[in-house]
Design an enzyme around this catalytic site. Structure first.
Site, PDB file in Angstrom:
ATOM      1  N   CYS A   2       0.816  -1.212   0.000  1.00 14.29           N
ATOM      2  CA  CYS A   2       0.000   0.000   0.000  1.00 14.29           C
ATOM      3  C   CYS A   2       0.853   1.266   0.000  1.00 14.29           C
ATOM      4  O   CYS A   2       2.041   1.249   0.304  1.00 14.29           O
ATOM      5  CB  CYS A   2      -0.967   0.038   1.175  1.00 14.29           C
ATOM      6  SG  CYS A   2      -2.092  -1.372   1.246  1.00 14.29           S
ATOM      7  N   ARG A  50      -4.222   0.948  -2.437  1.00 11.81           N
ATOM      8  CA  ARG A  50      -4.227  -0.335  -1.745  1.00 11.81           C
ATOM      9  C   ARG A  50      -3.685  -1.479  -2.580  1.00 11.81           C
ATOM     10  O   ARG A  50      -4.031  -1.646  -3.742  1.00 11.81           O
ATOM     11  CB  ARG A  50      -5.652  -0.687  -1.303  1.00 11.81           C
ATOM     12  CG  ARG A  50      -5.702  -1.947  -0.427  1.00 11.81           C
ATOM     13  CD  ARG A  50      -7.118  -2.324  -0.071  1.00 11.81           C
ATOM     14  NE  ARG A  50      -7.118  -3.483   0.826  1.00 11.81           N
ATOM     15  CZ  ARG A  50      -8.105  -4.339   0.932  1.00 11.81           C
ATOM     16  NH1 ARG A  50      -9.195  -4.168   0.203  1.00 11.81           N
ATOM     17  NH2 ARG A  50      -8.028  -5.373   1.753  1.00 11.81           N
ATOM     18  N   LEU A  51      -2.820  -2.261  -1.933  1.00 12.24           N
ATOM     19  CA  LEU A  51      -2.452  -3.588  -2.414  1.00 12.24           C
ATOM     20  C   LEU A  51      -3.126  -4.560  -1.460  1.00 12.24           C
ATOM     21  O   LEU A  51      -2.740  -4.674  -0.295  1.00 12.24           O
ATOM     22  CB  LEU A  51      -0.932  -3.782  -2.397  1.00 12.24           C
ATOM     23  CG  LEU A  51      -0.419  -5.157  -2.835  1.00 12.24           C
ATOM     24  CD1 LEU A  51      -0.762  -5.424  -4.291  1.00 12.24           C
ATOM     25  CD2 LEU A  51       1.085  -5.257  -2.617  1.00 12.24           C
ATOM     26  N   ALA A  52      -4.155  -5.236  -1.923  1.00  8.95           N
ATOM     27  CA  ALA A  52      -4.989  -6.052  -1.046  1.00  8.95           C
ATOM     28  C   ALA A  52      -4.288  -7.364  -0.694  1.00  8.95           C
ATOM     29  O   ALA A  52      -3.891  -8.124  -1.578  1.00  8.95           O
ATOM     30  CB  ALA A  52      -6.332  -6.337  -1.717  1.00  8.95           C
ATOM     31  N   GLY A  78       1.349  -1.777   5.228  1.00  9.06           N
ATOM     32  CA  GLY A  78       2.091  -2.857   5.871  1.00  9.06           C
ATOM     33  C   GLY A  78       1.184  -3.943   6.385  1.00  9.06           C
ATOM     34  O   GLY A  78       0.058  -4.120   5.906  1.00  9.06           O
ATOM     35  N   GLU A  79       1.669  -4.681   7.375  1.00  6.04           N
ATOM     36  CA  GLU A  79       0.899  -5.740   8.001  1.00  6.04           C
ATOM     37  C   GLU A  79       1.211  -5.809   9.488  1.00  6.04           C
ATOM     38  O   GLU A  79       2.361  -5.644   9.891  1.00  6.04           O
ATOM     39  CB  GLU A  79       1.214  -7.113   7.381  1.00  6.04           C
ATOM     40  CG  GLU A  79       0.461  -7.429   6.111  1.00  6.04           C
ATOM     41  CD  GLU A  79       0.548  -8.899   5.754  1.00  6.04           C
ATOM     42  OE1 GLU A  79      -0.108  -9.703   6.437  1.00  6.04           O
ATOM     43  OE2 GLU A  79       1.277  -9.237   4.820  1.00  6.04           O
ATOM     44  N   SER A 377      11.319 -13.002   2.063  1.00  3.57           N
ATOM     45  CA  SER A 377      12.730 -13.023   1.681  1.00  3.57           C
ATOM     46  C   SER A 377      13.606 -13.083   2.920  1.00  3.57           C
ATOM     47  O   SER A 377      13.144 -12.852   4.036  1.00  3.57           O
ATOM     48  CB  SER A 377      13.100 -11.784   0.847  1.00  3.57           C
ATOM     49  OG  SER A 377      13.351 -10.674   1.687  1.00  3.57           O
ATOM     50  N   GLY A 378      14.883 -13.366   2.710  1.00  2.00           N
ATOM     51  CA  GLY A 378      15.851 -13.397   3.806  1.00  2.00           C
ATOM     52  C   GLY A 378      16.532 -12.059   4.026  1.00  2.00           C
ATOM     53  O   GLY A 378      17.562 -12.001   4.695  1.00  2.00           O
TER      54      GLY A 378
END
Length: 482
Positions: A2, A50-52, A78-79, A377-378
């Site tokens: 987002c 928004r990126l859902a 974010g999350e 990802s690492g």
């Protein structure tokens, strides 16, 4: 995920500034291709692309909550990985939810705890809340600075956004770079809070920035601390394993296709193996992706930075973990494409970066996006676990400067001669770097009984976690969102 932006102006009614707010919001279209929204009330205006990821129909933003004292509105990027636990606790406290999104949990958490909600969040995030009950803007960024966040003071308020381009779309922001901005642009140290553009600042990681009619204030809710490590080896291993299992499990929560970035190194291999095992418990197979280059494995020549080709290790891990694997193979023509290079520069907002490494990352993500929306990802594991060669290079360890500059200088050389002599003299990049280094190490605490070597290794780790990792996190965020 987002893109957020906003504007607070205590001297005007921003509901009449829809055109400017729209322009600011649309600069974040690359970060949010799935939806857009704006909200304005009195002196505050918020924009969101928004990126859902979670609760596709219910997570629309800006999200607002009416209270008897006034409206609280949120734009969030974010999350929050512990939103399920927080939702349960808030429900017990009388809150009622209408969606399954983590965004609504964050909104209610602010109404319940104010900006003290920051200490309760486990996640990667950058978000802004307009508190209409108190005519106050609250901006909060995650502990390590995974998600970007910028702001720009105006005579009667502030502009903010996930990226500088959102702020610079407002006529109040002057697109100007001073000598100090050029210094930051040309050295590889990422000074906390510095945004290159004159008058612009970053919301620093682990920080709450608050604006009301009396002015701007900041509060640090988390910082990297020095503590003695008292666990034995077996306990340490068990703790790390428990944390990694928990981290991967939480970050696999999504209502869209997921995957891992697999380079064949220890970090991405461990993460992919853990993800594969966890998804297998649900009857699913993890997708994995790796970037490769035409002829790279067949014609590989070891150098100081890389001793072996990645691909054989990638394929070993993919076979062992039974992933649905795909190599994204790039050629020189794709990397040299002027359109790709322009895309990279526009994504970064600045004419600097990692060259072909940026272009290859952009092209990797472009290919992955055809099949997955969430990629684990690492990134930053080398900073946490001491995986870089400069941790073991005596010249880098003993140098009175940032260790990575020693290794990179040895490998890539000094290209400062491309600048005009008079400009180079005015910039005095050596002094700027030295000042930045002294500031960076000044606050690192030495433990009682710690040897010189142990203290130096602690310093190097701290420098990587508070300076170098932010360079890489910003690169990963910009290229993935682009």
């Amino acid at each position: 995920m987002c893109g957020i932006t906003g504007w607070v102006s205590f001297d005007r009614d921003l509901s009449a500034e829809a055109t400017t707010l729209h322009a600011m919001t649309e600069t974040m279209a690359c970060r949010g291709p799935d939806d857009r929204g704006t909200w304005a009330e009195g002196p505050a205006a918020l924009g969101h692309r928004r990126l859902a990821i979670i609760d596709l129909p219910g997570g629309r933003q800006p999200m607002s909550l009416a209270t008897p004292e006034g409206t609280v509105a949120l734009v969030y990027s974010g999350e929050t990985y512990n939103f399920t636990e927080l939702r349960r606790e808030l429900t017990d406290r009388g809150h009622r939810f209408t969606t399954d999104s983590d965004t609504e949990v964050v909104l209610h958490a602010y109404v319940e705890w104010g900006d003290a909600l920051a200490e309760r969040l486990n996640g990667m995030y950058a978000f802004a809340l307009w508190d209409g009950r108190r005519d106050k803007l609250v901006m909060i960024r995650d502990r390590m600075g995974i998600k970007p966040f910028y702001y720009y003071r105006t005579p009667d308020g502030v502009l903010f956004g996930s990226e500088p381009k959102a702020i610079l779309a407002n006529p109040l922001a002057r697109p100007r770079v001073t000598l100090d901005g050029l210094r930051e642009l040309l050295v590889m140290i990422k000074t906390p809070g510095h945004a290159v553009w004159d008058g612009m600042r970053e919301v620093e990681p682990g920080t709450v920035v608050t604006l009301d009619r009396s002015g701007l204030s900041t509060r640090v809710y988390w910082r990297l601390e020095t503590r003695p490590h008292e666990d034995d080896r077996d306990t340490t291993i068990a703790t790390v394993r428990t944390l990694l299992d928990d981290i991967v499990r939480r970050q696999l929560v999504a209502d869209v296709p997921r995957c891992t970035l697999l380079s064949g190194g220890l970090d991405s291999s461990a993460m992919t193996a853990i993800a594969a095992r966890q998804l297998a418990e649900q009857g699913e197979t993890v997708r994995s992706f790796a970037v490769d280059f035409v002829g790279q494995t067949e014609n590989f020549v070891a150098d100081e930075l890389r001793g072996t080709p990645d691909t054989p290790f990638v394929h070993d891990v993919a076979r062992r973990s039974r992933t649905e694997h795909q190599d994204i193979v790039l050629d020189a023509e794709a990397l040299a494409d002027p359109a790709v290079r322009e895309h990279v520069i526009r994504a970064r907002d600045l004419p600097t970066g990692f060259g072909d490494m940026d272009a290859s990352l952009l092209l990797l993500f472009r290919a992955i996006r055809q099949k997955s929306t969430v990629a684990l990802s690492g990134e930053s594991a080398d900073e946490v676990f001491g995986g870089y060669l400069q941790f073991f290079d005596e010249d880098a360890r003993s140098a009175d400067t940032f260790p990575w500059l020693v290794r990179f200088g040895r490998h890539f050389g000094d290209d400062s001669d491309v600048l005009r002599t008079d400009l180079l003299k005015s910039l005095d990049l050596d002094a700027y770097t030295a000042d930045g280094y002294r500031t960076a190490v000044a606050g690192i605490e030495r433990l009682a009984g710690e040897s010189d070597f142990e203290f130096r290794m602690r310093q190097i780790c701290h420098l990587h976690l508070t300076r170098f990792v932010r360079i890489l996190l910003d690169r990963k965020d910009r290229m993935s969102m682009a």
